[in-house]
Every structure is written in C-alpha cells, then in structure tokens.
Enzyme design. Structure first.
Site, PDB file in Angstrom:
ATOM      1  N   ARG A  93       0.892  -1.140   0.028  1.00  0.00           N
ATOM      2  CA  ARG A  93      -0.045  -0.072  -0.003  1.00  0.00           C
ATOM      3  C   ARG A  93       0.825   1.184   0.065  1.00  0.00           C
ATOM      4  NH1 ARG A  93      -5.534  -1.538   0.185  1.00  0.00           N
ATOM      5  NH2 ARG A  93      -5.399  -3.623   0.383  1.00  0.00           N
ATOM      6  N   ILE A  94       0.611   2.150  -0.913  1.00  0.00           N
ATOM      7  CA  ILE A  94       1.204   3.666  -0.755  1.00  0.00           C
ATOM      8  C   ILE A  94       0.808   4.255   0.314  1.00  0.00           C
ATOM      9  CG2 ILE A  94       1.492   5.816  -2.008  1.00  0.00           C
ATOM     10  CD1 ILE A  94       0.756   3.859  -4.575  1.00  0.00           C
ATOM     11  N   ASN A 109      11.876   1.448   3.077  1.00  0.00           N
ATOM     12  CA  ASN A 109      11.478   0.377   2.228  1.00  0.00           C
ATOM     13  C   ASN A 109      12.481  -0.170   1.567  1.00  0.00           C
ATOM     14  OD1 ASN A 109       9.201  -0.989   0.925  1.00  0.00           O
ATOM     15  ND2 ASN A 109       9.839   0.459  -0.909  1.00  0.00           N
ATOM     16  N   HIS A 111      13.022  -2.170  -2.127  1.00  0.00           N
ATOM     17  CA  HIS A 111      12.373  -2.263  -3.545  1.00  0.00           C
ATOM     18  C   HIS A 111      13.299  -3.315  -4.380  1.00  0.00           C
ATOM     19  CE1 HIS A 111      10.041  -1.218  -6.940  1.00  0.00           C
ATOM     20  NE2 HIS A 111      11.102  -1.155  -7.567  1.00  0.00           N
ATOM     21  N   GLY A 145       6.472  10.002  -2.851  1.00  0.00           N
ATOM     22  CA  GLY A 145       6.566   9.539  -4.453  1.00  0.00           C
ATOM     23  C   GLY A 145       6.280   7.905  -4.303  1.00  0.00           C
ATOM     24  N   ASP A 147       8.390   4.728  -4.540  1.00  0.00           N
ATOM     25  CA  ASP A 147       9.844   4.587  -4.779  1.00  0.00           C
ATOM     26  C   ASP A 147      10.976   5.404  -4.884  1.00  0.00           C
ATOM     27  OD1 ASP A 147       8.846   1.700  -4.096  1.00  0.00           O
ATOM     28  OD2 ASP A 147       8.278   1.341  -6.220  1.00  0.00           O
TER      29      ASP A 147
END
Ligand code: GRF
Length: 203
Positions: A93-94, A109, A111, A145, A147
């Site tokens: 979820r953003i 995070n 990625h 934003g 990532d």
C-alpha cells in the site's frame, strides 16, 4: 532499545532476516510490532512463530492505499508501540502524507530493483522484460512519491541466461535478506545521515 515496526503483505522473508539479526545481536534493536493489511499473510505467521506482537489491520476500501480510518488505525497502533523506525517489507500500500508526517524520515522500504530503474510492481519482471544484465535491490527512505525517497544502500544481482521471473526474484530476495538487516542496523545505530537526496554512512 531501538524499536522497529515491520509492515508487510507477503511471506515475510525480510521480517525473518531482520528478526534473526536482532536476536543474534547484529542489529541493536528489537521488533516491537508487526502489522499487515492481509489477514492470512505469511509475515503474520512468521511473527507469531517468533512470538513477536503482530496484528492484521484492515486497509479499508481502496486497493493500493489505506483509507483514512485505516491510516489513523495504523498510525495510532505504531505510536502506542513507541516505534523508532517503520520498516516496510513488501507492504503493498502506498503511504501518504499523514502517515509520513507522523514518522518523518523514519519510514524505510526495500524495493527489488536498482532504483531509479523499474519502480512499481514486479520490478524483477520489468528488469527481465527490459533485458538488463544486472539488477538488484534498493533500501530507501520513503517519501510522498512511489519508490522515490533518498537511497540508503543498493546491492547488485546478475541476470543470468535462462532466468525466469521466479528465479530472478529469488536471487534478488537472497540479496535483500543481507542488505536490509545491514541497513536497519546502521539506522538503529544512528549511522545514516541524510542531506537532501544524499545519505552518508558514518563509521
Ligand atoms: C520483497 O521482494 C520486496 O523487495 C518487495 O516485496 C517483497 C517482500 O518479500 N517490496 P517478503 O514478504 O519479505 O518475503
């Protein structure tokens, strides 16, 4: 003790690596809370196996973000748990302004690509489809934003002939299980300094 919250929607291999590094004394921190937006996610089972506090919090009515009520529930749970760092590990979820303002520069995070290449979903598949010969994983601060926040560290992984999305993803995840605990350890030690987009690791 520095308190971590780990948020995820998937199987929880990054949580397992971070929790093990904490137990082994490689990270001067403890996993104080595990939260998931998916009731049956492996990450909650991983947490329960390790006797970590873990909760499912329903994400609300949207598919790719938390609705307002859910966002408030996540924030208040994390504030109540007095967490020092929010570690996203496959949380699908953003996270928006109110959440990030509640934990300024304290949300990170991982990625599965070398950002800024291949942001968004299934980055390993994007890399394979593009035909790159190397990809990897990136640990970064989370900003508004997708990532796009300041990069803390990256690890490169080769793309091999005959790779499938699954084989490449597995190789990237092996690198993640090394990189993320190292980064979380440095953050817990206060060794990652941020100036604009630049991060500097103090020794
Ligand atoms: C990882 O590959 C991460 O890069 C991506 O989601 C996956 C989570 O895996 N954002 P796991 O749940 O930690 O095993």
């Amino acid at each position: 003790m520095f308190r971590l919250a780990v948020l995820g929607s998937g199987k929880g291999s990054n949580l397992a690596a971070i929790a093990e590094a904490c137990l082994a004394g490689k990270i001067p921190a403890e996993v104080a809370m595990v939260l998931s937006d998916v009731a049956e996610a492996g990450i909650l089972a991983q947490a329960q196996e390790r006797r970590l506090a873990a909760e499912f919090i329903a994400p609300g009515k949207f598919r790719t973000k938390l609705d307002e009520e859910a966002e408030r529930a996540y924030i208040s749970r994390l504030v109540a748990a007095e967490v020092d760092l929010v570690v996203l590990a496959g949380f699908m979820r953003i996270l928006k302004g109110d959440f990030l303002r509640a934990f300024p520069m304290r949300v990170v995070n991982i990625h599965p690509s070398l950002l800024p290449a291949f942001p968004g979903l299934e980055a390993w598949k994007q890399a394979l489809d593009y035909g790159v010969k190397a990809t990897g994983c990136t640990v970064h601060f989370v900003d508004q934003g997708v990532d796009s926040g300041p990069i803390i560290a990256q690890e490169t992984v080769p793309v091999l002939q005959g790779d499938t999305p699954a084989s490449l993803h597995e190789r990237i995840q092996q690198a993640e299980r090394q990189l993320y605990p190292r980064c979380v350890g440095a953050l817990a030690e206060g060794r990652v300094l941020v100036k604009g987009r630049q991060t500097v690791w103090a020794s």
